[in-house]
Design an enzyme around this catalytic site. Structure first.
Site, short mmCIF file in Angstrom:
data_model
loop_
_atom_site.label_atom_id
_atom_site.label_comp_id
_atom_site.label_asym_id
_atom_site.label_seq_id
_atom_site.Cartn_x
_atom_site.Cartn_y
_atom_site.Cartn_z
CB CYS A 105 14.07 3.38 -29.64
SG CYS A 105 14.39 3.43 -31.42
CG HIS A 140 -20.22 -16.59 -3.19
ND1 HIS A 140 -19.46 -17.54 -2.55
CD2 HIS A 140 -21.20 -17.27 -3.85
CE1 HIS A 140 -19.97 -18.75 -2.79
NE2 HIS A 140 -21.01 -18.60 -3.57
CB CYS A 161 10.83 4.59 -32.41
SG CYS A 161 11.63 6.08 -31.75
CB CYS A 182 -16.40 -19.55 -3.32
SG CYS A 182 -15.99 -17.84 -2.86
#
Length: 839
Positions: A693, A775, A422, A271
């Protein structure tokens, strides 16, 4: 160090607690976990829990396919065939129990999957690869998370290549692809199972041979990050960009009465697949592209990261069955077979995630239909801080289009800007990346209902059951505070435990997360307790036909401010707590000639421990030979006397508090707009996901913000209802309110171009039930009759528009509204390529 000291303390006290404490800790990206056969692990568990025979050396032979390379058998499952343990647990178990002769260590890496909905998982299968160098071949299992730099050094070591520069190629059929970027992982480099990795050594003159490069397809970092099933892509700016074929937008005209309104048979837990297929089937331009056979001329069989057109052909055949067939339902067996071949994770018949299937399918169709046959090498710029955003976005977009151009790119791909800053040097990094869908979190906390019993200090009071509402992501203290409202007990006077039938399995601290409290066969119980006292957990038991104790009735606790007392007084305290349901005849106490019971010391799992609670002077002795204090006690009844002295029904009788009938979770509802808003909200990266950085040359907890830049023509929004970790899963049930028409994304679109910001809903994937399976269904507006229908596997039924907004919505499919432009005489006309409305 603190964690290691804590684990050392735990293992010295209880080996089972240590192992399960280790197994339950969070995963960390890049670390290794070890695989152990569940057969051996079950023997070990019986040994430490019930005193069964020693489990012997660790033996994984029953789960290994090829021991020499630690290859695991296919179709095996966690907690059924095998289990994972981290390094510290593995070291303890191998040190104590050793490994069987010639046994193979199975080590697997923790990798990150997903582009937006990132999750950590243990790479169980890994990649089975042939490592080649100058005619020599070595078979290895490598992790998808291994980097190209690591693999290069590994191959140099395996083939004893020293003091020279090398690079690695991957061979796929007759194509060679150069793997670039030392930090790029094999998963992102399109390396797949059974590929050959070839080590090339630079020549003495400092040049490279053209042996492989003459037929090479150089794979850039950008391509690696944009091809995978979980990756994201972007779409072309306008129809004229990129030189791709135009999209047919004529109406989908079915050749049968049921055209388009055809169900898909459930082949066994499929399903999840059926619901995604039905939503895509009702995206008009995509379906027209397939049922008109336009796709056949665009199949790219030479794409090394495609499926040789197999997936596109299977999807096209299925769409023709749906739109041209005469049956009310079709069985998508051929498509399911091809899907499993292209993506082994979807083979078999276990329930899967519909969104993950949709993401793989769109990506697979894109690679099968990519109009670019010879992808040029493009140097990827990672930062655009010194140029205007609009210029940087166009550069990134143009580069992407040079390597990615398909019907999927045309329809489903958008672009966002990622901005990182940063916190120390204020360095800003801006990257423009593609996306194929948006995974948005649900911003509000949801309440969870818990049944909790209280066992009172007063012996005359029966166990009382309460129902409390607590935050789903809350703490144990939230349960205690909720009970305080009903009982007026202070949280300090409550001890929350987990009961497995009549045994206390776990005791929780107020600061523990509720996710640690398991649902299911375990019940929650609070013992009323006093501060600054010694606490003894007391069970009732009898011996059956074996030597093991069998437990019955409610456990309880005895609290003593002073343990220096006569044993006889201690035993009297035990029976005061049970006087509501226990009557012992005169002369039948434990010290009589014909006792009805004996008081024994047990461990936390109910296994009897050799220790006498009454010393030679008749005093209470609660200190064991190892110097530990007794915590668990069992009153062991004779079989005949148990029924005579013990009122079993009264011992487990429960009084239900009024909250049990009146407590309901608060009705909550959030707007889709709030989810998108949170998606675009600035956040600070956590310590597990820090950014490097380039100015500070260090990893930083940078601030990160996503903004939408280019919107796709078909916008897929994934509502992140599922939360996962190694040992718990959860589903967020909060309803999300979303518009059927005119979803406006103007305030979320950062680019100066504010056109095409309105969307209409065309399909919804719904998920009902819990994580154990549940389901899936689809609710779609049909391109046949322009009405809403529910597609529930093989059944298709009409529904009203108001039923399209369901509380179970999981994936939403929005289509851009028609774009109108003015002609010279002032009348409006529809722009064909932008005519995305299915009305």
């Amino acid at each position: 160090n603190e964690y290691k000291s804590y684990l050392s303390m735990v293992v010295s006290n209880n080996e089972e607690s240590f192992v399960f404490e280790c197994k339950g800790r969070p995963l960390k990206k890049g670390e290794y976990w070890y695989v152990i056969s569940q057969t051996w692990f079950d023997r070990w568990n019986r040994h430490v829990k019930c005193g069964a025979d020693d489990p012997g050396p660790i033996d994984n032979s029953d789960i290994l396919q090829e021991p020499s390379i630690s290859e695991i058998k296919a179709d095996i499952y966690e907690n059924i065939d095998f289990t994972f343990v981290p390094k510290e647990c593995w070291n303890h178990l191998t040190k104590k129990y050793k490994m069987a002769d010639n046994e193979t260590t199975i080590r697997r890496q923790v990798i990150e999957i997903g582009e937006f909905s990132r999750q950590l998982k243990i790479d169980l299968s890994g990649l089975k690869l042939d490592l080649e160098y100058e005619g020599k071949t070595i078979k290895k299992i490598l992790s998808k998370g291994d980097t190209i730099g690591y693999v290069t050094e590994l191959m140099k070591k395996e083939f004893d290549v020293k003091n020279t520069e090398c690079r690695v190629w991957v061979k796929n059929m007759s194509n060679y692809t150069l793997l670039e970027g030392d930090t790029t992982t094999l998963d992102k480099s399109n390396v797949s199972d059974n590929n050959a990795l070839i080590l090339e050594q630079k020549k003495a003159d400092g040049t490279w041979s053209d042996k492989y490069s003459s037929s090479a397809n150089i794979l850039t970092t950008f391509e690696r990050n944009s091809h995978s099933a979980f990756s994201s892509h972007n779409m072309n700016k306008e129809a004229s960009d990129g030189g791709g074929s135009s999209i047919s937008t004529r109406s989908v005209t079915p050749r049968s009465e049921n055209g388009g309104l055809v169900g898909l048979s459930n082949l066994g837990n499929t399903c999840f697949m059926n619901s995604a297929l039905q939503c895509l089937s009702n995206i008009k331009p995509l379906t027209e592209f397939f049922i008109s056979n336009t796709y056949e001329s665009e199949i790219n069989e030479k794409n090394p990261i495609g499926n040789r057109g197999e997936l596109a052909r299977a999807y096209g055949d299925l769409m023709k069955q749906i739109w041209y067939g005469n049956s009310p339902s079709v069985a998508p067996r051929h498509f399911k077979s091809v899907l499993g071949h292209c993506a082994p994770q979807f083979s078999g018949y276990l329930q899967q995630d519909s969104q993950e299937l949709m993401a793989f399918l769109l990506d697979g169709l894109h690679e099968d239909l990519n109009r670019i046959t010879n992808k040029p090498y493009i140097s990827q710029e990672d930062n655009h801080e010194n140029i205007a955003d609009s210029v940087a976005a166009d550069i990134a977009w143009t580069n992407h289009k040079k390597r990615n151009d398909s019907i999927i790119t045309d329809l489903f791909h958008g672009q966002y800007r990622s901005r990182l800053e940063c916190p120390d040097c204020m360095k800003v990094s801006k990257i423009f990346d593609p996306f194929m869908y948006m995974s948005v979190s649900l911003p509000r906390k949801e309440e969870k209902i818990k049944d909790v019993d209280i066992i009172w200090l007063a012996p005359a009071r029966r166990r009382t059951r309460f129902k409390v509402a607590v935050p789903r992501d809350g703490f144990v203290k939230d349960i205690l505070k909720a009970l305080e409202v009903h009982t007026h007990l202070s949280p300090e006077n409550m001890m929350l435990c987990e009961l497995s039938q009549t045994i206390v399995e776990n005791t929780f601290q107020p600061t523990q997360k509720l996710r640690d409290v398991r649902d299911g066969r375990y019940s929650l119980c609070v013992f009323e307790r006093l501060p600054n006292v010694s606490v003894f957990n007391v069970y009732n038991a009898y011996k059956g036909y074996t030597s093991f104790l069998k437990y019955f009735g409610d456990p309880f606790i005895v609290q003593l401010p002073n343990i220096k007392m006569k044993y006889k007084l201690f035993e009297e305290e035990l029976f005061k707590r049970m006087n509501r349901y226990v009557t012992v005849p005169e002369g039948r106490r434990s010290d009589s000639e014909n006792p009805a019971y004996k008081v024994k010391v047990v461990n936390q799992f109910g296994v009897e421990v050799s220790h006498n609670l009454c010393d030679e002077d008749g005093n209470l002795n609660v200190t064991t030979a190892s110097g530990k204090q007794v915590t668990y006690i069992a009153i062991v009844w004779n079989g005949e006397d148990k029924d005579e002295c013990f009122n079993s029904e009264e011992s487990i009788a429960i009084t239900y508090h009024e909250s049990y009938q009146t407590t309901r979770p608060k009705r909550q509802e959030i707007l889709l707009e709030h989810c998108i808003e949170q998606y675009c909200t600035e956040e600070t990266l956590n310590q597990d996901n820090m950014w490097y950085c380039p100015s500070c040359k260090d990893f930083k907890q940078a601030s990160k913000k996503l903004d939408l830049w280019k919107l796709p023509k078909v916008l897929v929004i994934h509502l992140k209802r599922f939360s996962y970790s190694r040992h718990w899963r959860d589903k967020i049930e909060i309803p999300v309110k979303y518009p059927l028409q005119n979803l406006c994304l103007k305030k979320f679109k950062l680019s100066p171009d504010q056109s095409n910001v309105l969307y209409d809903l065309k399909g919804v994937v719904n998920h009902f039930g819990g994580l154990g399976g549940g389901h899936y269904t689809a609710t779609c507006i049909s391109a046949t009759d322009n009405k809403w229908h529910v597609f529930d596997d093989s059944h298709v039924s009409p529904t009203s528009p108001d039923k399209a907004c369901t509380p179970s919505a999981y994936v939403l499919f929005y289509v851009q509204k028609k774009k109108e432009s003015k002609t010279r005489n002032g009348s409006s006309m529809r722009n064909g390529i932008e005519d995305m409305d299915t009305n």
